[in-house]
Design a protein around this motif. Structure first.
Motif, PDB file in Angstrom:
ATOM      1  N   GLU A   1      36.215 -48.504 150.188  1.00 46.44           N
ATOM      2  CA  GLU A   1      37.521 -47.863 150.900  1.00 46.44           C
ATOM      3  C   GLU A   1      37.297 -48.239 152.679  1.00 46.44           C
ATOM      4  O   GLU A   1      36.214 -48.084 153.455  1.00 46.44           O
ATOM      5  CB  GLU A   1      37.185 -46.690 151.160  1.00 46.44           C
ATOM      6  CG  GLU A   1      38.084 -45.430 152.363  1.00 46.44           C
ATOM      7  CD  GLU A   1      39.870 -45.579 151.495  1.00 46.44           C
ATOM      8  OE1 GLU A   1      40.018 -44.710 152.002  1.00 46.44           O
ATOM      9  OE2 GLU A   1      39.994 -46.176 150.754  1.00 46.44           O
ATOM     10  N   THR A   2      38.219 -48.955 153.437  1.00 48.38           N
ATOM     11  CA  THR A   2      38.364 -49.408 154.541  1.00 48.38           C
ATOM     12  C   THR A   2      38.046 -48.147 155.715  1.00 48.38           C
ATOM     13  O   THR A   2      38.979 -47.181 155.695  1.00 48.38           O
ATOM     14  CB  THR A   2      39.252 -50.479 155.366  1.00 48.38           C
ATOM     15  OG1 THR A   2      40.010 -50.481 155.065  1.00 48.38           O
ATOM     16  CG2 THR A   2      38.701 -51.390 154.589  1.00 48.38           C
ATOM     17  N   ILE A   3      37.570 -48.870 157.313  1.00 55.29           N
ATOM     18  CA  ILE A   3      37.857 -47.532 157.782  1.00 55.29           C
ATOM     19  C   ILE A   3      39.295 -46.985 158.886  1.00 55.29           C
ATOM     20  O   ILE A   3      40.480 -46.824 158.548  1.00 55.29           O
ATOM     21  CB  ILE A   3      37.017 -47.965 159.356  1.00 55.29           C
ATOM     22  CG1 ILE A   3      35.173 -47.208 157.978  1.00 55.29           C
ATOM     23  CG2 ILE A   3      36.924 -46.445 159.969  1.00 55.29           C
ATOM     24  CD1 ILE A   3      34.440 -47.054 159.174  1.00 55.29           C
ATOM     25  N   ASP A   4      39.669 -48.690 158.995  1.00 48.69           N
ATOM     26  CA  ASP A   4      40.703 -49.071 159.726  1.00 48.69           C
ATOM     27  C   ASP A   4      41.744 -50.245 158.280  1.00 48.69           C
ATOM     28  O   ASP A   4      41.177 -50.920 158.682  1.00 48.69           O
ATOM     29  CB  ASP A   4      40.702 -49.862 161.192  1.00 48.69           C
ATOM     30  CG  ASP A   4      42.044 -50.611 161.878  1.00 48.69           C
ATOM     31  OD1 ASP A   4      42.910 -50.927 161.547  1.00 48.69           O
ATOM     32  OD2 ASP A   4      41.326 -50.831 163.102  1.00 48.69           O
ATOM     33  N   GLN A   5      42.750 -49.496 158.105  1.00 48.65           N
ATOM     34  CA  GLN A   5      43.213 -50.089 157.373  1.00 48.65           C
ATOM     35  C   GLN A   5      43.994 -50.271 157.663  1.00 48.65           C
ATOM     36  O   GLN A   5      45.149 -51.704 156.732  1.00 48.65           O
ATOM     37  CB  GLN A   5      44.004 -48.553 155.998  1.00 48.65           C
ATOM     38  CG  GLN A   5      42.309 -48.230 155.156  1.00 48.65           C
ATOM     39  CD  GLN A   5      42.704 -47.513 153.925  1.00 48.65           C
ATOM     40  OE1 GLN A   5      43.861 -47.740 153.324  1.00 48.65           O
ATOM     41  NE2 GLN A   5      42.172 -46.330 153.405  1.00 48.65           N
ATOM     42  N   VAL A   6      44.402 -51.059 158.471  1.00 49.28           N
ATOM     43  CA  VAL A   6      45.807 -51.389 159.103  1.00 49.28           C
ATOM     44  C   VAL A   6      44.709 -53.142 159.797  1.00 49.28           C
ATOM     45  O   VAL A   6      45.452 -54.003 159.428  1.00 49.28           O
ATOM     46  CB  VAL A   6      46.160 -51.282 160.568  1.00 49.28           C
ATOM     47  CG1 VAL A   6      47.395 -52.457 161.314  1.00 49.28           C
ATOM     48  CG2 VAL A   6      46.308 -50.049 160.842  1.00 49.28           C
TER      49      VAL A   6
ATOM     50  N   ARG B   1      42.333 -51.317 152.388  1.00 51.38           N
ATOM     51  CA  ARG B   1      42.023 -50.566 151.094  1.00 51.38           C
ATOM     52  C   ARG B   1      41.873 -51.814 149.526  1.00 51.38           C
ATOM     53  O   ARG B   1      42.630 -52.591 149.669  1.00 51.38           O
ATOM     54  CB  ARG B   1      42.503 -49.472 150.448  1.00 51.38           C
ATOM     55  CG  ARG B   1      41.500 -48.839 149.155  1.00 51.38           C
ATOM     56  CD  ARG B   1      42.210 -47.949 148.741  1.00 51.38           C
ATOM     57  NE  ARG B   1      41.394 -46.359 149.165  1.00 51.38           N
ATOM     58  CZ  ARG B   1      43.273 -45.091 149.256  1.00 51.38           C
ATOM     59  NH1 ARG B   1      44.063 -45.504 148.653  1.00 51.38           N
ATOM     60  NH2 ARG B   1      42.683 -44.282 149.882  1.00 51.38           N
ATOM     61  N   MET B   2      40.805 -52.292 149.369  1.00 48.11           N
ATOM     62  CA  MET B   2      40.452 -53.130 148.317  1.00 48.11           C
ATOM     63  C   MET B   2      40.490 -52.298 147.035  1.00 48.11           C
ATOM     64  O   MET B   2      38.938 -51.741 146.723  1.00 48.11           O
ATOM     65  CB  MET B   2      39.126 -54.580 148.481  1.00 48.11           C
ATOM     66  CG  MET B   2      39.424 -54.883 149.526  1.00 48.11           C
ATOM     67  SD  MET B   2      38.219 -55.476 150.274  1.00 48.11           S
ATOM     68  CE  MET B   2      36.826 -54.014 151.044  1.00 48.11           C
TER      69      MET B   2
ATOM     70  N   VAL C   1      46.803 -48.399 144.200  1.00 42.43           N
ATOM     71  CA  VAL C   1      45.923 -47.577 144.825  1.00 42.43           C
ATOM     72  C   VAL C   1      46.121 -47.130 146.030  1.00 42.43           C
ATOM     73  O   VAL C   1      45.267 -47.193 146.867  1.00 42.43           O
ATOM     74  CB  VAL C   1      44.933 -48.032 144.316  1.00 42.43           C
ATOM     75  CG1 VAL C   1      44.086 -46.571 144.284  1.00 42.43           C
ATOM     76  CG2 VAL C   1      44.686 -48.224 142.529  1.00 42.43           C
ATOM     77  N   ALA C   2      47.227 -46.383 146.308  1.00 39.87           N
ATOM     78  CA  ALA C   2      47.806 -46.289 147.624  1.00 39.87           C
ATOM     79  C   ALA C   2      49.060 -45.960 147.970  1.00 39.87           C
ATOM     80  O   ALA C   2      49.561 -45.356 146.996  1.00 39.87           O
ATOM     81  CB  ALA C   2      47.475 -47.057 148.927  1.00 39.87           C
TER      82      ALA C   2
END
Length: 451
Positions: A244-249, A253-254, A271-272
């Motif tokens: 889970e990334t903090i900044d998904q821009v 998310r991977m 998955v989002a």
């Protein structure tokens, strides 16, 4: 307290909020976290007229009789009984303290009840998390137009929020322990009360709350999550890994899936957002997760509402699922509700964006930043789903954790209950050794799926 007083308090709060997000707060505002506000930004004082006590540090030590780390939590208030029981017959008397979603559950299910217990402000976190939160107040800021944040680590990023985006990030990045490992059951319950179930293992490792973590060393990873389907399901061995990334821009998310029948690891790009999952959608998980970029976020204000809190009875060891799962909703006699102040947060779908929910409303516990209740509306403006997080204080950590999360579909009259652990040997575990970095890599999924 009458309805006017609550609405006026919410209006006053909104009037005091800036019209734009300033993120970092000045030193005199941050200093309030040691004075009139709790370390997480809640109002420290109580409201005697409502029976809401002052926060005095929360429940930081196990009660007498607790067997020790790794055991099922015992109820710290075993002698307490409901002060009142709200049902479909008397709910109008208490409407000012009932959310729209809870009132909809009364209308849909005559058997639904809200047993109201004394309010106990049990939330507590470790001292280092409080210290990090104090530091974050003066340095954290939104990035990528609010779709990420920076300058914060190891604590609530925006304990004195100035916008809806800051408030939702407080939930996403809230303290829920550094690592947990659990085996639990998800039940999909049909309108007649019959259900199907799925047993699974869930692990979450926080990078944001890692010991001695720094803003420089944090990178863009918030946490790593692993889900494995367990026997007796025919899907046993299917495994999902999420970074889970903090900044998904900046970096979406991977996620990766392993399917035993194919013996292959594949990227899982869906998955989002509103990808359907077992009676809810992907970003309903944990009440809300993922990038907030498809919605406009607004703080409506604060309100005193009856919310699920200190629910220790639902997952007591040996309790039969048939005792919990009833037609329309879980057994209300096993639930505990209390009157707490919550932040009311609304998310409206942006023009040009797509999601099955056109509007969402969230109720965030002022003490912990956990979303305790959520309401989701379809494109016609009709209330579609009502989600309830039945929480309890994991005093051995300490942190507020979910006992069971229930997703009610008011259209199909089905619901999903996640986190059923009463038939397991162990509850959610916070004290186990943390798996090494290699465990959380896609290359490890095939080995895990064949074990």
């Amino acid at each position: 307290m009458n309805r006017f007083r609550i609405q006026a308090a919410g209006a006053l709060l909104c009037a005091l909020l800036p019209l734009h997000a300033l993120a970092k707060v000045p030193a005199d505002q941050a200093a309030r976290l040691d004075n009139d506000l709790t370390p997480f930004g809640a109002v420290r004082a109580g409201d005697p007229a409502l029976g809401i006590p002052a926060w005095t540090g929360g429940l930081q030590q196990p009660p007498a009789g607790y067997p020790g780390p790794g055991a099922f939590d015992i109820d710290p208030f075993p002698e307490q009984r409901p002060q009142l029981i709200i049902d479909s017959a008397n709910r109008a008397q208490y409407a000012e303290h009932l959310s729209e979603g809870v009132q909809a559950l009364f209308s849909a299910y005559p058997s639904f009840k809200v047993p109201v217990y004394p309010t106990e402000r049990t939330f507590a976190a470790p001292p280092e998390v409080y210290a990090n939160t104090r530091a974050n107040a003066s340095r954290a800021e939104l990035t990528s137009g609010g779709n990420g944040f920076g300058g914060a680590v190891g604590g609530i990023p925006f304990p004195i929020p100035q916008s809806g985006l800051e408030a939702i990030w407080n939930h996403i990045a809230r303290w829920q322990g550094r690592y947990f490992d659990e085996v639990s059951t998800t039940a999909q319950v049909r309108a007649d009360g019959s259900y199907s179930s799925l047993r699974e293992r869930n692990q979450l490792l926080s990078n944001y709350y890692a010991a001695n973590q720094t803003t420089e060393g944090l990178g863009n990873i918030l946490y790593r999550y692993m889900n494995q389907i367990l026997p007796p399901s025919r899907s046993a061995g299917e495994t999902l890994l999420v970074h889970e990334t903090i900044d998904q821009v900046q970096a979406p998310r991977m996620a990766w899936n392993y399917f035993p029948g194919q013996r292959r690891v594949r990227r899982a790009p869906t998955v989002a957002y509103d990808n359907p999952v077992d009676g809810y959608v992907s970003d309903d998980a944990d009440m809300y997760n993922g990038a907030p970029n498809r919605y406009d976020w607004k703080i409506v204000g604060k309100q005193a509402l009856f919310v699920p809190y200190n629910n220790y009875r639902l997952n007591q060891p040996g309790r039969a699922f048939n005792d919990i799962l009833k037609p329309g909703h879980i057994n209300p006699d096993l639930t505990r509700w209390e009157l707490h102040r919550v932040w009311v947060l609304e998310a409206t779908l942006k023009t040009g964006e797509r999601h099955v929910y056109a509007k969402r409303r969230f109720y965030l516990d002022e003490d912990s930043w956990n979303i305790l209740m959520a309401e989701s509306f379809d494109s016609r403006g009709q209330l579609w789903r009502v989600n309830l997080a039945f929480t309890q204080q994991a005093y051995e950590v300490p942190t507020l954790t979910t006992s069971v999360i229930v997703y009610h579909d008011l259209i199909s009259r089905d619901y999903s209950a996640l986190g059923l652990r009463s038939q397991e040997k162990n509850p959610r575990q916070f004290q186990l050794p943390v798996p090494p970095d290699s465990y959380w890599q896609p290359a490890n999924l095939r080995r895990l799926g064949t074990n």
